[in-house]
Design a protein around this motif. Structure first.
Motif, PDB file in Angstrom:
ATOM      1  N   GLN A   1       0.836  -1.200   0.000  1.00  0.00           N
ATOM      2  CA  GLN A   1       0.000   0.000   0.000  1.00  0.00           C
ATOM      3  C   GLN A   1       0.866   1.243   0.000  1.00  0.00           C
ATOM      4  OE1 GLN A   1      -2.745   1.241  -0.472  1.00  0.00           O
ATOM      5  NE2 GLN A   1      -4.142  -0.481  -0.571  1.00  0.00           N
ATOM      6  N   VAL A   2       0.224   2.394   0.043  1.00  0.00           N
ATOM      7  CA  VAL A   2       0.931   3.663  -0.001  1.00  0.00           C
ATOM      8  C   VAL A   2       0.255   4.640   0.949  1.00  0.00           C
ATOM      9  CG1 VAL A   2      -0.428   4.538  -1.935  1.00  0.00           C
ATOM     10  CG2 VAL A   2       1.864   5.436  -1.525  1.00  0.00           C
ATOM     11  N   GLN A   3       1.057   5.488   1.572  1.00  0.00           N
ATOM     12  CA  GLN A   3       0.527   6.554   2.427  1.00  0.00           C
ATOM     13  C   GLN A   3       0.879   7.904   1.833  1.00  0.00           C
ATOM     14  OE1 GLN A   3       2.193   3.810   4.237  1.00  0.00           O
ATOM     15  NE2 GLN A   3       0.089   3.058   4.203  1.00  0.00           N
ATOM     16  N   LEU A   4      -0.071   8.808   1.881  1.00  0.00           N
ATOM     17  CA  LEU A   4       0.143  10.194   1.496  1.00  0.00           C
ATOM     18  C   LEU A   4       0.069  11.031   2.772  1.00  0.00           C
ATOM     19  CD1 LEU A   4      -0.664   8.836  -1.223  1.00  0.00           C
ATOM     20  CD2 LEU A   4      -1.931  10.922  -1.758  1.00  0.00           C
ATOM     21  N   VAL A   5       1.066  11.857   3.005  1.00  0.00           N
ATOM     22  CA  VAL A   5       1.118  12.642   4.232  1.00  0.00           C
ATOM     23  C   VAL A   5       1.248  14.113   3.880  1.00  0.00           C
ATOM     24  CG1 VAL A   5       2.322  13.069   6.398  1.00  0.00           C
ATOM     25  CG2 VAL A   5       2.173  10.733   5.493  1.00  0.00           C
ATOM     26  N   GLU A   6       0.231  14.899   4.274  1.00  0.00           N
ATOM     27  CA  GLU A   6       0.252  16.330   4.040  1.00  0.00           C
ATOM     28  C   GLU A   6       0.910  17.050   5.217  1.00  0.00           C
ATOM     29  OE1 GLU A   6      -3.850  14.868   2.492  1.00  0.00           O
ATOM     30  OE2 GLU A   6      -2.558  14.546   4.218  1.00  0.00           O
ATOM     31  N   SER A   7       1.540  18.174   4.919  1.00  0.00           N
ATOM     32  CA  SER A   7       2.129  19.024   5.962  1.00  0.00           C
ATOM     33  C   SER A   7       2.120  20.458   5.479  1.00  0.00           C
ATOM     34  CB  SER A   7       3.551  18.577   6.286  1.00  0.00           C
ATOM     35  OG  SER A   7       4.388  18.706   5.151  1.00  0.00           O
ATOM     36  N   GLY A   8       2.385  21.382   6.398  1.00  0.00           N
ATOM     37  CA  GLY A   8       2.502  22.786   6.029  1.00  0.00           C
ATOM     38  C   GLY A   8       1.303  23.631   6.407  1.00  0.00           C
ATOM     39  N   GLY A   9       0.260  23.009   6.918  1.00  0.00           N
ATOM     40  CA  GLY A   9      -0.895  23.784   7.340  1.00  0.00           C
ATOM     41  C   GLY A   9      -0.613  24.565   8.606  1.00  0.00           C
ATOM     42  N   TYR A  95      -7.130  20.577   4.122  1.00  0.00           N
ATOM     43  CA  TYR A  95      -6.662  20.377   2.750  1.00  0.00           C
ATOM     44  C   TYR A  95      -6.137  18.950   2.594  1.00  0.00           C
ATOM     45  CZ  TYR A  95      -7.218  25.269   1.604  1.00  0.00           C
ATOM     46  OH  TYR A  95      -7.764  26.505   1.347  1.00  0.00           O
ATOM     47  N   TYR A  96      -6.597  18.286   1.525  1.00  0.00           N
ATOM     48  CA  TYR A  96      -6.268  16.891   1.267  1.00  0.00           C
ATOM     49  C   TYR A  96      -5.509  16.744  -0.042  1.00  0.00           C
ATOM     50  CZ  TYR A  96      -9.780  15.832   4.826  1.00  0.00           C
ATOM     51  OH  TYR A  96     -10.495  15.755   5.994  1.00  0.00           O
ATOM     52  N   CYS A  97      -4.502  15.895  -0.021  1.00  0.00           N
ATOM     53  CA  CYS A  97      -3.759  15.521  -1.214  1.00  0.00           C
ATOM     54  C   CYS A  97      -4.395  14.281  -1.827  1.00  0.00           C
ATOM     55  CB  CYS A  97      -2.313  15.242  -0.805  1.00  0.00           C
ATOM     56  SG  CYS A  97      -1.270  14.613  -2.098  1.00  0.00           S
ATOM     57  N   ASN A  98      -4.416  14.231  -3.151  1.00  0.00           N
ATOM     58  CA  ASN A  98      -4.984  13.091  -3.878  1.00  0.00           C
ATOM     59  C   ASN A  98      -4.046  12.689  -5.003  1.00  0.00           C
ATOM     60  OD1 ASN A  98      -6.713  12.478  -6.589  1.00  0.00           O
ATOM     61  ND2 ASN A  98      -7.574  11.443  -4.812  1.00  0.00           N
ATOM     62  N   VAL A  99      -3.782  11.405  -5.091  1.00  0.00           N
ATOM     63  CA  VAL A  99      -3.001  10.859  -6.207  1.00  0.00           C
ATOM     64  C   VAL A  99      -3.817   9.747  -6.847  1.00  0.00           C
ATOM     65  CG1 VAL A  99      -0.905   9.661  -6.911  1.00  0.00           C
ATOM     66  CG2 VAL A  99      -0.789  11.431  -5.150  1.00  0.00           C
ATOM     67  N   TYR A 112      -5.926   7.594  -4.213  1.00  0.00           N
ATOM     68  CA  TYR A 112      -5.298   7.554  -2.895  1.00  0.00           C
ATOM     69  C   TYR A 112      -5.396   8.931  -2.263  1.00  0.00           C
ATOM     70  CZ  TYR A 112      -3.411   3.220  -4.767  1.00  0.00           C
ATOM     71  OH  TYR A 112      -3.281   1.976  -5.330  1.00  0.00           O
ATOM     72  N   TRP A 113      -5.687   8.954  -0.958  1.00  0.00           N
ATOM     73  CA  TRP A 113      -5.886  10.201  -0.229  1.00  0.00           C
ATOM     74  C   TRP A 113      -4.991  10.268   0.995  1.00  0.00           C
ATOM     75  CZ3 TRP A 113      -9.143  13.989  -1.950  1.00  0.00           C
ATOM     76  CH2 TRP A 113     -10.087  13.632  -2.921  1.00  0.00           C
ATOM     77  N   GLY A 114      -4.560  11.482   1.318  1.00  0.00           N
ATOM     78  CA  GLY A 114      -3.922  11.721   2.592  1.00  0.00           C
ATOM     79  C   GLY A 114      -4.970  11.985   3.661  1.00  0.00           C
ATOM     80  N   GLU A 115      -4.512  12.231   4.887  1.00  0.00           N
ATOM     81  CA  GLU A 115      -5.431  12.465   6.003  1.00  0.00           C
ATOM     82  C   GLU A 115      -5.712  13.937   6.236  1.00  0.00           C
ATOM     83  OE1 GLU A 115      -4.797   8.328   8.465  1.00  0.00           O
ATOM     84  OE2 GLU A 115      -4.439  10.234   9.479  1.00  0.00           O
ATOM     85  N   GLY A 116      -5.044  14.795   5.527  1.00  0.00           N
ATOM     86  CA  GLY A 116      -5.374  16.206   5.559  1.00  0.00           C
ATOM     87  C   GLY A 116      -4.515  17.032   6.493  1.00  0.00           C
ATOM     88  N   THR A 117      -4.449  18.319   6.191  1.00  0.00           N
ATOM     89  CA  THR A 117      -3.765  19.287   7.042  1.00  0.00           C
ATOM     90  C   THR A 117      -4.653  20.524   7.132  1.00  0.00           C
ATOM     91  OG1 THR A 117      -1.693  20.496   7.415  1.00  0.00           O
ATOM     92  CG2 THR A 117      -2.425  20.294   5.134  1.00  0.00           C
ATOM     93  N   LEU A 118      -4.777  21.073   8.342  1.00  0.00           N
ATOM     94  CA  LEU A 118      -5.696  22.185   8.579  1.00  0.00           C
ATOM     95  C   LEU A 118      -5.044  23.515   8.236  1.00  0.00           C
ATOM     96  CD1 LEU A 118      -8.360  23.333   9.708  1.00  0.00           C
ATOM     97  CD2 LEU A 118      -7.278  23.309  11.976  1.00  0.00           C
ATOM     98  N   VAL A 119      -5.757  24.301   7.443  1.00  0.00           N
ATOM     99  CA  VAL A 119      -5.357  25.676   7.137  1.00  0.00           C
ATOM    100  C   VAL A 119      -6.424  26.597   7.718  1.00  0.00           C
ATOM    101  CG1 VAL A 119      -5.015  27.377   5.317  1.00  0.00           C
ATOM    102  CG2 VAL A 119      -4.086  25.056   5.065  1.00  0.00           C
ATOM    103  N   ALA A 120      -6.005  27.513   8.577  1.00  0.00           N
ATOM    104  CA  ALA A 120      -6.925  28.471   9.182  1.00  0.00           C
ATOM    105  C   ALA A 120      -6.450  29.874   8.858  1.00  0.00           C
ATOM    106  CB  ALA A 120      -6.993  28.263  10.691  1.00  0.00           C
TER     107      ALA A 120
END
Length: 123
Positions: A1-9, A95-99, A112-120
Motif C-alpha cells: 500500500q501507499v501513504q500520502l502525508v500532508e504538511s505545512g498547514g 486540505y487533502y492531497c490526492n493521487v 489515494y488520499w492523505g489524512e489532511g492538514t488544517l489551514v486556518a
C-alpha cells in the motif's frame, strides 16, 4: 500500500501565504493525476487544483491566480506542493492531497488520499 502525508498547514493572517506539501511513502508504477482538495466541516469536499501528468493544470475559479500546484522529485514518487498566496478567511479548511494512478502494473487505476492538514486564515 501507499501513504500520502500532508504538511505545512497552520494559522495565517488574511493576505498571508502557506505552502502545503504531500509526500508519498513509495513509488508508483505510473501516476495519472495529482490534486489538492479541501473540506469545511459539514460541507462536501471541494476540488482545488489538479495536475495531469499528460495534460494541463486546472484550478477551481476561487483560487486561480492565488494558488499554484507543482511537484518536486520525479513522476513516480513525487512530492505534491500547493503554494497558497493572498489567503482569505474563506480558504479556511482541511486540505487533502490526492493521487490517482497505478501502484503496480497489475493493480488498476486507483485513488489515494492523505489524512489532511488544517489551514486556518484569521486575524
Amino acid at each position: 500500500q501507499v501513504q500520502l502525508v500532508e504538511s505545512g498547514g497552520g494559522l495565517v493572517q488574511p493576505g498571508g501565504s502557506l505552502r502545503l506539501s504531500c509526500t508519498v511513502s513509495r513509488g508508483f508504477f505510473s501516476i495519472a493525476t495529482l490534486a489538492w482538495y479541501r473540506q469545511v466541516p459539514g460541507k462536501q469536499r471541494e476540488f482545488i487544483a489538479i495536475l495531469d501528468t499528460l495534460g494541463p493544470i486546472n484550478y477551481t475559479e476561487s483560487v486561480k491566480g492565488r494558488f499554484t500546484i507543482s511537484i518536486s522529485g520525479n513522476n513516480f514518487k513525487p512530492t505534491v506542493l500547493l503554494q497558497m498566496n493572498s489567503l482569505k478567511p474563506e480558504d479556511t479548511a482541511v486540505y487533502y492531497c490526492n493521487v490517482e494512478g497505478w501502484l503496480e502494473e497489475w493493480t488498476g487505476r486507483q485513488n489515494y488520499w492523505g489524512e489532511g492538514t488544517l489551514v486556518a486564515v484569521s486575524s
